[in-house]
Write a protein that holds these residues in place. Structure first.
Motif, PDB file in Angstrom:
ATOM      1  N   VAL A 117     -13.348 -43.038   6.883  1.00 45.50           N
ATOM      2  CA  VAL A 117     -13.244 -42.155   5.717  1.00 45.50           C
ATOM      3  C   VAL A 117     -13.670 -40.629   6.058  1.00 45.50           C
ATOM      4  O   VAL A 117     -14.597 -40.487   6.421  1.00 45.50           O
ATOM      5  N   VAL A 118     -12.859 -39.760   5.658  1.00 49.67           N
ATOM      6  CA  VAL A 118     -13.201 -38.109   5.568  1.00 49.67           C
ATOM      7  C   VAL A 118     -13.197 -37.744   4.327  1.00 49.67           C
ATOM      8  O   VAL A 118     -11.994 -38.146   3.497  1.00 49.67           O
ATOM      9  N   PHE A 119     -14.101 -37.183   3.658  1.00 52.45           N
ATOM     10  CA  PHE A 119     -14.123 -36.614   2.483  1.00 52.45           C
ATOM     11  C   PHE A 119     -13.620 -35.080   2.607  1.00 52.45           C
ATOM     12  O   PHE A 119     -13.958 -34.199   3.623  1.00 52.45           O
ATOM     13  N   VAL A 120     -12.414 -34.660   1.836  1.00 50.25           N
ATOM     14  CA  VAL A 120     -11.970 -33.510   1.733  1.00 50.25           C
ATOM     15  C   VAL A 120     -11.800 -32.833   0.466  1.00 50.25           C
ATOM     16  O   VAL A 120     -11.921 -33.501  -0.507  1.00 50.25           O
ATOM     17  N   GLY A 121     -11.830 -31.660   0.462  1.00 52.68           N
ATOM     18  CA  GLY A 121     -11.525 -30.994  -0.828  1.00 52.68           C
ATOM     19  C   GLY A 121     -10.218 -31.272  -1.592  1.00 52.68           C
ATOM     20  O   GLY A 121      -9.109 -31.643  -0.817  1.00 52.68           O
ATOM     21  N   LEU A 139      -8.324 -40.540   3.552  1.00 51.82           N
ATOM     22  CA  LEU A 139      -9.056 -39.141   3.175  1.00 51.82           C
ATOM     23  C   LEU A 139      -9.404 -39.493   1.672  1.00 51.82           C
ATOM     24  O   LEU A 139      -8.453 -39.827   0.996  1.00 51.82           O
ATOM     25  N   VAL A 140     -10.453 -39.079   1.303  1.00 50.28           N
ATOM     26  CA  VAL A 140     -10.948 -39.122   0.013  1.00 50.28           C
ATOM     27  C   VAL A 140     -11.088 -37.626  -0.418  1.00 50.28           C
ATOM     28  O   VAL A 140     -11.696 -36.863   0.201  1.00 50.28           O
ATOM     29  N   PHE A 363      -3.081 -31.797  -2.168  1.00 51.35           N
ATOM     30  CA  PHE A 363      -3.970 -32.765  -2.711  1.00 51.35           C
ATOM     31  C   PHE A 363      -3.594 -34.266  -1.960  1.00 51.35           C
ATOM     32  O   PHE A 363      -2.637 -34.747  -2.004  1.00 51.35           O
ATOM     33  N   VAL A 364      -4.729 -34.896  -1.547  1.00 52.51           N
ATOM     34  CA  VAL A 364      -4.659 -36.330  -1.000  1.00 52.51           C
ATOM     35  C   VAL A 364      -4.662 -37.141  -2.173  1.00 52.51           C
ATOM     36  O   VAL A 364      -4.683 -38.421  -1.794  1.00 52.51           O
TER      37      VAL A 364
END
Ligand SMILES: Cc1ncc(COP(=O)(O)O)c(C=O)c1O
Length: 408
Positions: A117-121, A139-140, A363-364
Motif C-alpha cells: 500500500v502507498v498513501f497518496v493525496g 493506492l490509498v 483521484f484514486v
C-alpha cells in the motif's frame, strides 16, 4: 498468438488525460489542459552553445557511457543547491535520474511488492499513480486540505491498512505547489506527516518538481530538511527549471535506499544521458542560475496573477465554486458544485473553444468528478483572459442546465 502479458500490464492504463488532450489540440482552442513548462523559459542559446562545445571538444565525457550514479561534477553542485534549502544530501546520497518520472519508477521498483500500500493525496499526480500501479501496488487516497493532507485521515488509513493485513510501504506527496491542485503544505503539516511516518516506520517520498517556482510568500522547509531520522526520499527534476526535454533529474535519500536505487537503475538504463548531464554541469558552472530562477518565476508570476484575476472576474460565484490560489508551480484547481461533471462539461468547453483537464483521473478513490485542473504556464496573457471568460460562460451554462434540466 497469445502474447502472455505479465499480470502488471492488466492494471496499467493509458492516461485518460493524454487521450483527452488529443481532443483539445484543435485549432483555435485556448487550452489550459497541458501541463508543460513554457518553452520561453528554456535557455536555448546557452544550451545550444555548450552542447556544440561539449560534443566537439569533450566527446569522452559527453558521448560516452557514464556511471549509473551520475556524474560527480553534477551531483556536487546539486548537493550544495539542496543544502541551501536545508537538505543535507552529500553527493554519494544522490543519483542522477532520467528526470523525476524515472525516480518514481525506481522508488516503485525498490519498495513495492504486489498488493503493498502507498498513501497518496486526493488528488495526486497521475504519473505517480501509473508508476505505483505498474508494480501492482494498492493506492490509498487521503484528502488534501488547503494546507496539506488531512493527517487524522492519514493515520486512520494506515491503521485500517494494517488491520486488513496489508503492508503499508510509503507516503507519496508533492508538498510544494502540487500537481494537480497547486496546494502547498504548511510547516505544521509537514512536521505532522513526519511524526506519523516515524511512528508507523514508513518512508516518505517527497516529489519536488515545482519547488524552485515560488512566486509569492515564503518558502516552507522541505520534508527532507525537517526529517530527523533519514526516512525521506527526494525526487528532483530539471524539467521545469532548465528544460523538460533533457530528461534530467535526481533522487536523493538515505544511503541504503540510494544504493538499491542505483542497482535497479543499472537494469533500467545503465546511466542517464551523459550529454544532458554535461549540459547541466555547465549550467551550474557558467550560468547565472539564481538569476535564471528569478526570471522564470517572474515569467510565470504574471500568468498566475492574470489567471487568478480573470477567474475572479468571470467565474460564476456561489456555493461549491472555489479555486486554489497557488503560491507557485504551474497549476490551479477548480472545484464546482457536486452536480457538475467536468468530463461531460468538457465537450461544451471544447465547443466554446476552451479546454482544461478533468479532475477525476487524479483521484484514486473514484472521486473528483466535479473538479478540473487549469495550467497557466503556456497560454499568453490575452489567451488567459479570453479563455477564462469562455470557461466562466461554460460553467454558467452548465450550472443553469443541471439546475433546471427541463430547459437544457
Ligand atoms: C508531480 C510531478 N512529478 C513528476 C513529474 C515528472 O516530470 P519529469 O519526469 O519531467 O521530471 C511531473 C511532471 O509534470 C510532476 O508534475
Amino acid at each position: 498468438m497469445n502474447p502472455h502479458f505479465a499480470e502488471r500490464t492488466k492494471s496499467a492504463r493509458r492516461s485518460v488525460i493524454r487521450e483527452l488532450l488529443k481532443l483539445t489540440e484543435q485549432p483555435n482552442i485556448i487550452s489550459f489542459a497541458g501541463g508543460l513548462p513554457d518553452p520561453a523559459t528554456f535557455p536555448r542559446e546557452f544550451l545550444a552553445r555548450v552542447a556544440a562545445d561539449e560534443i566537439l571538444n569533450n566527446p569522452g565525457k559527453t558521448l560516452q557511457y557514464t556511471t549509473t550514479e551520475g556524474k560527480l561534477p553534477l551531483r556536487e553542485p546539486l548537493s550544495r543547491w539542496f543544502a541551501e534549502d536545508g537538505m543535507k544530501f552529500p553527493p554519494d546520497q544522490i543519483v542522477i535520474t532520467s528526470a523525476s518520472q524515472q525516480g518514481l519508477d525506481l522508488v516503485a521498483k525498490v519498495f513495492l511488492d504486489p498488493g503493498d500500500v502507498v498513501f497518496v493525496g486526493l488528488p495526486t499526480y497521475i504519473g505517480a499513480i501509473q508508476a505505483f500501479q505498474a508494480m501492482q501496488a494498492r493506492l490509498v487516497g487521503v484528502p488534501l486540505e488547503e494546507d496539506g493532507m488531512d493527517l487524522g485521515k492519514l493515520a486512520e488509513a494506515i491503521r485500517a491498512t494494517r488491520r486488513a493485513g496489508l503492508t503499508p510501504k510509503f507516503i507519496y506527496e508533492v508538498p510544494d505547489f502540487q500537481n494537480p491542485s497547486g496546494i502547498t503544505w504548511s510547516e505544521e503539516k509537514r512536521r505532522g506527516l513526519l511524526e506519523i511516518a516515524r511512528r508507523e516506520d514508513l518512508v516518505v517520498v517527497e516529489d519536488m518538481p515545482y519547488r524552485k517556482l515560488r512566486y509569492v510568500g515564503k518558502p516552507v522547509p522541505p520534508l527532507a530538511a525537517l526529517d530527523e531520522d533519514g526516512r525521506v526520499v527526494v525526487l528532483f527534476t530539471f524539467s521545469k527549471t532548465l528544460a523538460a526535454g533533457l530528461r534530467l533529474g535526481a533522487l536523493a535519500g538515505p544511503k541504503e535506499i540510494v544504493e538499491k536505487v542505483v542497482t535497479l537503475k543499472q537494469a533500467t538504463d545503465l546511466c542517464t544521458s551523459s550529454l544532458t548531464q554535461r549540459l547541466a554541469v555547465r549550467f551550474f558552472q557558467e550560468y547565472d542560475v539564481e538569476g535564471h530562477m528569478e526570471k522564470i518565476c517572474a515569467h510565470y508570476r504574471v500568468k498566475r496573477d492574470a489567471m487568478l484575476a480573470a477567474l475572479e472576474r468571470y467565474m460564476p460565484k456561489g456555493e461549491g465554486i472555489r479555486w486554489t490560489k497557488p503560491e507557485g508551480g504551474l497549476f490551479l484547481w477548480v472545484a464546482l458544485p457536486e452536480e457538475i461533471d467536468t468530463e461531460r462539461m468538457l465537450l461544451k468547453a471544447i465547443e466554446h473553444k476552451v479546454a482544461y483537464v478533468i479532475g477525476a483521473p487524479f483521484f484514486v478513490d473514484g472521486g473528483g468528478h466535479n473538479t478540473m485542473r487549469l495550467s497557466f504556464s503556456s497560454a499568453t496573457l490575452e489567451q488567459i483572459e479570453e479563455g477564462i471568460r469562455r470557461l466562466g460562460q461554460v460553467v454558467a451554462e452548465e450550472l443553469a442546465a443541471v439546475r433546471s434540466p427541463q430547459q437544457a
